[in-house]
Scaffold this motif. Structure first.
Motif, PDB file in Angstrom:
ATOM      1  N   TYR A  47       0.824  -1.209   0.000  1.00 60.35           N
ATOM      2  CA  TYR A  47       0.000   0.000   0.000  1.00 60.35           C
ATOM      3  C   TYR A  47       0.854   1.253   0.000  1.00 60.35           C
ATOM      4  N   TRP A  48       1.989   1.242   0.697  1.00 63.77           N
ATOM      5  CA  TRP A  48       2.812   2.453   0.660  1.00 63.77           C
ATOM      6  C   TRP A  48       3.761   2.463  -0.543  1.00 63.77           C
ATOM      7  N   PHE A  49       3.759   1.399  -1.342  1.00 64.16           N
ATOM      8  CA  PHE A  49       4.583   1.390  -2.561  1.00 64.16           C
ATOM      9  C   PHE A  49       4.224   2.584  -3.450  1.00 64.16           C
ATOM     10  N   ALA A  50       2.919   2.879  -3.557  1.00 60.21           N
ATOM     11  CA  ALA A  50       2.481   3.997  -4.406  1.00 60.21           C
ATOM     12  C   ALA A  50       2.887   5.345  -3.833  1.00 60.21           C
ATOM     13  N   PHE A  51       3.342   5.379  -2.578  1.00 60.34           N
ATOM     14  CA  PHE A  51       3.752   6.639  -1.946  1.00 60.34           C
ATOM     15  C   PHE A  51       5.234   6.951  -2.202  1.00 60.34           C
ATOM     16  N   ARG A  52       5.958   5.997  -2.778  1.00 64.00           N
ATOM     17  CA  ARG A  52       7.399   6.181  -2.953  1.00 64.00           C
ATOM     18  C   ARG A  52       7.704   7.143  -4.093  1.00 64.00           C
ATOM     19  N   ASP A  79      13.634   4.431  -2.710  1.00 64.20           N
ATOM     20  CA  ASP A  79      13.343   4.025  -1.328  1.00 64.20           C
ATOM     21  C   ASP A  79      12.651   5.120  -0.537  1.00 64.20           C
ATOM     22  N   THR A  80      12.885   6.367  -0.920  1.00 64.11           N
ATOM     23  CA  THR A  80      12.328   7.486  -0.165  1.00 64.11           C
ATOM     24  C   THR A  80      10.855   7.726  -0.519  1.00 64.11           C
ATOM     25  N   PHE A  81      10.124   8.305   0.447  1.00 66.23           N
ATOM     26  CA  PHE A  81       8.708   8.567   0.253  1.00 66.23           C
ATOM     27  C   PHE A  81       8.462  10.006  -0.199  1.00 66.23           C
ATOM     28  N   LYS A  82       7.320  10.202  -0.847  1.00 66.50           N
ATOM     29  CA  LYS A  82       6.922  11.539  -1.266  1.00 66.50           C
ATOM     30  C   LYS A  82       6.697  12.410  -0.024  1.00 66.50           C
ATOM     31  N   PRO A  83       6.952  13.707  -0.146  1.00 70.95           N
ATOM     32  CA  PRO A  83       6.704  14.600   0.996  1.00 70.95           C
ATOM     33  C   PRO A  83       5.245  14.514   1.448  1.00 70.95           C
ATOM     34  N   GLY A  84       5.042  14.473   2.753  1.00 72.31           N
ATOM     35  CA  GLY A  84       3.693  14.408   3.303  1.00 72.31           C
ATOM     36  C   GLY A  84       3.184  12.997   3.556  1.00 72.31           C
TER      37      GLY A  84
END
Length: 334
Positions: A47-52, A79-84
């Motif tokens: 689920y957080w894959f789309a946030f990367r 590996d890093t996530f989008k801001p927010g």
């Protein structure tokens, strides 16, 4: 010696710290740890894959040849996530997806039961043990041999059928075995067939028998309907195995009838992206539900879930279009 797996074991605390180091905000660490312990890092990662964050458009290297891949240019995940990005964003999306899977299973159960009746009724009209008779099926199913197994698809299906009968602990199966022996009449045997067994058997029926069933659902071509059942069986398996559904890529896509037969699917005919997302399969399910139970509230419950249950992820550039909804989806005849 087994090939080494490069990723180390991490405690739950280390898992959470890793996420934070990559830019994911965690407002309630004890609660986040509880989710990691109960749901698992790996499942939530879907689920957080789309946030990367993603790279610029590039052509990745082929892992074998180390040369540029022939695949289309794409944006590779970092590996890093989008801001927010927050941990709660992933949990909220997971909860929405869980509700979507459960709602989908509710409809597919009714579709499966209706298909048991449809298939057993049409075959039973030929012969009460029709499922054993290869001459009652299409030659591609009952005559053509698989080059790897040397068996027909009918032979393979009978093996699955026999296994389901043997494993069943249902009282009605035991009663029929004891009183009448084997084989079981098709209208009895069908009650232990799962969606995959039904889909495979339908695909092997003669075209006239297929058409007799599909036309009851407003679809003139039974081969088109066979592709629907194959796709809905895939959908059922995704839901039953608790896999991520909401934005899943549908590789084996069903055939679409002419728009005048299924107006609800008109939006998908000229849009490859929407055909490759689960919303189209949900619309197909709703089409069947309106035949099986015209008074069902299932479609309205789906609409309500999409409207009220999908989390606000606009800050991460994620909206319902990722699951393939058409622009006019709210105005559909639910």
């Amino acid at each position: 010696m087994m090939q080494g797996y490069p990723k180390p074991w991490h405690s739950y605390q280390q898992q959470l710290a890793l996420l934070q180091s990559r830019g994911m905000a965690v407002s309630d660490p004890p609660k986040a740890l509880d989710y990691l312990e109960r749901i698992g890092y790996y499942r939530l990662s879907g689920y957080w894959f789309a946030f990367r964050e993603r790279t610029e458009m590039c052509c990745p290297l082929d892992p074998q040849s180390k040369k540029l891949s022939k695949s289309k240019p794409t944006r590779l995940p970092l590996d890093t996530f989008k801001p927010g990005t927050t941990f709660q964003n992933a949990v909220d999306l997971y909860v929405f997806d869980k509700k979507l899977r459960l709602l989908t299973l509710d409809a597919l159960e009714r579709v499966e039961i209706a298909l048991r009746v449809d298939i057993s009724h049409v075959l039973g009209k030929h012969e009460k043990f029709a499922y054993l008779r290869p001459e009652l099926f299409h030659e591609s199913f009952s005559v053509s041999l698989d080059s790897k197994t040397g068996l027909t698809r009918h032979h393979s299906w009978l093996g699955k059928h026999a296994s389901l009968i043997s494993r069943s602990n249902e009282d009605f199966i035991r009663h029929n075995k004891e009183k009448y022996g084997l084989p079981l009449a098709v209208w009895v045997a069908c009650e232990v067939w799962d969606f995959g067994t039904l889909s495979t058997l339908y695909s092997g029926m003669t075209e006239s028998d297929q058409d007799a069933i599909s036309q009851a659902y407003g679809i003139s071509n039974g081969r088109t309907f066979a592709s629907w059942l194959r796709s809905l069986n895939y959908l059922r398996n995704v839901c039953a195995h608790h896999s991520r559904l909401w934005n899943r890529n549908i590789v084996d896509q069903p055939k679409l009838p002419p728009p005048e037969q299924t107006p609800a699917l008109k939006a998908f005919h000229d849009d490859p992206h929407k055909r490759a997302r689960p919303f189209m399969l949900l619309c197909m399910t709703q089409h069947l539900m309106k035949v099986i139970n015209p008074t069902s509230s299932w479609g309205r419950r789906l609409q309500a879930l999409l409207e009220d249950g999908f989390p606000n992820l606009t800050h991460l550039d994620l909206e319902l279009d990722r699951m393939g909804v058409d622009p006019d989806w709210k105005n559909r005849d639910w």
